[in-house]
Write a protein that holds these residues in place. Structure first.
Motif, short mmCIF file in Angstrom:
data_model
loop_
_atom_site.label_atom_id
_atom_site.label_comp_id
_atom_site.label_asym_id
_atom_site.label_seq_id
_atom_site.Cartn_x
_atom_site.Cartn_y
_atom_site.Cartn_z
N GLU A 118 -5.80 -11.73 -8.05
CA GLU A 118 -6.89 -11.52 -7.10
C GLU A 118 -7.09 -10.02 -6.86
O GLU A 118 -6.16 -9.23 -6.94
N ARG A 119 -8.32 -9.66 -6.56
CA ARG A 119 -8.67 -8.27 -6.28
C ARG A 119 -9.36 -8.19 -4.92
O ARG A 119 -10.58 -8.17 -4.83
N PRO A 120 -8.59 -8.14 -3.85
CA PRO A 120 -9.18 -8.13 -2.51
C PRO A 120 -10.01 -6.87 -2.25
O PRO A 120 -9.75 -5.80 -2.83
N GLU A 121 -10.98 -7.01 -1.35
CA GLU A 121 -11.77 -5.86 -0.90
C GLU A 121 -10.90 -4.97 0.00
O GLU A 121 -9.91 -5.44 0.59
N PRO A 122 -11.26 -3.69 0.12
CA PRO A 122 -10.46 -2.79 0.98
C PRO A 122 -10.33 -3.29 2.41
O PRO A 122 -9.28 -3.11 3.04
N TRP A 123 -11.39 -3.94 2.94
CA TRP A 123 -11.31 -4.42 4.32
C TRP A 123 -10.24 -5.50 4.48
O TRP A 123 -9.71 -5.70 5.58
N THR A 124 -9.92 -6.21 3.39
CA THR A 124 -8.88 -7.22 3.47
C THR A 124 -7.52 -6.58 3.72
O THR A 124 -6.74 -7.05 4.55
N TYR A 125 -7.26 -5.48 3.01
CA TYR A 125 -6.00 -4.76 3.23
C TYR A 125 -5.96 -4.19 4.65
O TYR A 125 -4.93 -4.27 5.33
N LEU A 126 -7.10 -3.63 5.08
CA LEU A 126 -7.16 -3.04 6.42
C LEU A 126 -6.94 -4.12 7.49
O LEU A 126 -6.15 -3.92 8.42
N GLY A 127 -7.61 -5.26 7.34
CA GLY A 127 -7.47 -6.33 8.31
C GLY A 127 -6.05 -6.86 8.37
O GLY A 127 -5.50 -7.10 9.45
N SER A 128 -5.42 -7.02 7.20
CA SER A 128 -4.04 -7.51 7.17
C SER A 128 -3.10 -6.53 7.86
O SER A 128 -2.21 -6.93 8.62
N GLY A 129 -3.31 -5.25 7.59
CA GLY A 129 -2.48 -4.23 8.23
C GLY A 129 -2.63 -4.21 9.74
O GLY A 129 -1.66 -4.08 10.48
N LEU A 130 -3.87 -4.37 10.21
CA LEU A 130 -4.12 -4.38 11.66
C LEU A 130 -3.47 -5.60 12.32
O LEU A 130 -2.92 -5.50 13.42
N ILE A 131 -3.55 -6.74 11.65
CA ILE A 131 -2.96 -7.97 12.21
C ILE A 131 -1.44 -7.83 12.30
O ILE A 131 -0.83 -8.13 13.32
N VAL A 132 -0.83 -7.36 11.21
CA VAL A 132 0.63 -7.18 11.22
C VAL A 132 1.02 -6.15 12.27
O VAL A 132 1.99 -6.34 13.02
N GLY A 133 0.26 -5.06 12.37
CA GLY A 133 0.54 -4.05 13.38
C GLY A 133 0.42 -4.60 14.78
O GLY A 133 1.25 -4.29 15.66
N GLY A 134 -0.60 -5.42 15.02
CA GLY A 134 -0.76 -6.04 16.33
C GLY A 134 0.41 -6.93 16.69
O GLY A 134 0.87 -6.94 17.84
#
Length: 263
Positions: A118-134
């Motif tokens: 799979e080749r996720p969009e950049p916002w997918t990485y950003l969203g995952s990082g924000l969720i984990v950070g939260g």
């Protein structure tokens, strides 16, 4: 409504359902064991969806390889993974457990990119990082607030349990995606995963200490049954999401449940 948007809505429903089911199960854990909760979940799921699954079998609409993959997914989680998660939660609380298990979306993303192409969009990485950070921020706040009540409980063994649950949740999500492509019937998919859950927990049961083995009690039966029904609906939503979108597009939302639990 686009297919991706529908998948993301189903993923959020998954997160809410898993959070609610786990909250209900905690009341049952006061008088019973984690492995009992997982066995009850599998049993309730089979009872709810077996009639529809039988129809698919009669119509010969079941792919054997897909069915086997889904059995393995259920064995990984909630079979072993869910048991380890509840055992960690019993020892060190929801906040500390969530601080470890909250990294599951990043592990799933790694699997989706490295092994599934799979080749996720950049916002997918950003969203995952924000969720984990939260999850990390909220779990830290809850952990500090709980220190006077819980004291300094040993973290090492519980960390291993939580880390194992994290890996198993990620592997199970990837297997579910592969399996549901081959088995379009969601009732069959749920029953197959539940068979894997039962197999894994009954195997694990032999190696657990006496106090952690399957133990049905009158006080826990209702809570575990309600939790099982809620969790089965959550897994139905997750399978629906996986049918509609790539794994990397929905897993971060589906695994946002620690935020619901800690928020």
């Amino acid at each position: 409504m686009t297919t991706l948007l529908a998948a993301q809505i189903f993923a959020l429903l998954t997160a809410f359902g898993l959070t609610t089911g786990d909250a209900v199960a905690r009341y049952g854990l006061r008088s019973s064991t984690p492995v009992t909760a997982i066995v009850t979940l599998a049993g309730v799921t089979i009872l709810l969806y077996a009639p529809a699954a039988a129809g698919a079998f009669i119509a010969q609409e079941v792919n054997p390889l897909g069915f086997l993959i889904l059995v393995c997914a259920g064995a990984a989680a909630p079979g072993l993974g869910g048991t380890f998660f509840y055992m960690s939660m019993q020892r060190i609380g929801m906040a500390r457990t969530a601080s470890v298990a909250g990294s599951s979306p990043l592990v799933v993303l790694l699997i989706a990119v490295a092994l599934m192409g799979e080749r996720p969009e950049p916002w997918t990485y950003l969203g995952s990082g924000l969720i984990v950070g939260g999850v990390m921020v909220l779990s830290t706040e809850h952990r500090l607030a709980a220190l006077p009540e819980r004291g300094n409980q040993p973290f090492g063994r519980a960390f291993i349990l939580a880390a194992s649950a994290t890996l198993l949740f990620a592997v199970a999500a990837a297997l579910r995606k592969v399996g549901v492509i081959r088995v379009p019937s969601l009732s069959v998919a749920l029953c197959a995963a539940s068979i894997g859950v039962l197999g894994a927990t009954l195997f694990l049961h032999r190696f657990l200490p006496e106090g952690n083995r399957i133990r049905f009690t009158r006080q826990s039966a209702g809570w575990f049954t309600a939790s099982g029904a809620i969790n089965s609906l959550a897994h139905l939503s997750f399978f629906s999401a996986l049918q509609r979108a790539p794994l990397s597009s929905v897993v971060s939302l589906a695994y946002v449940s620690p935020l619901f639990a800690l928020g």
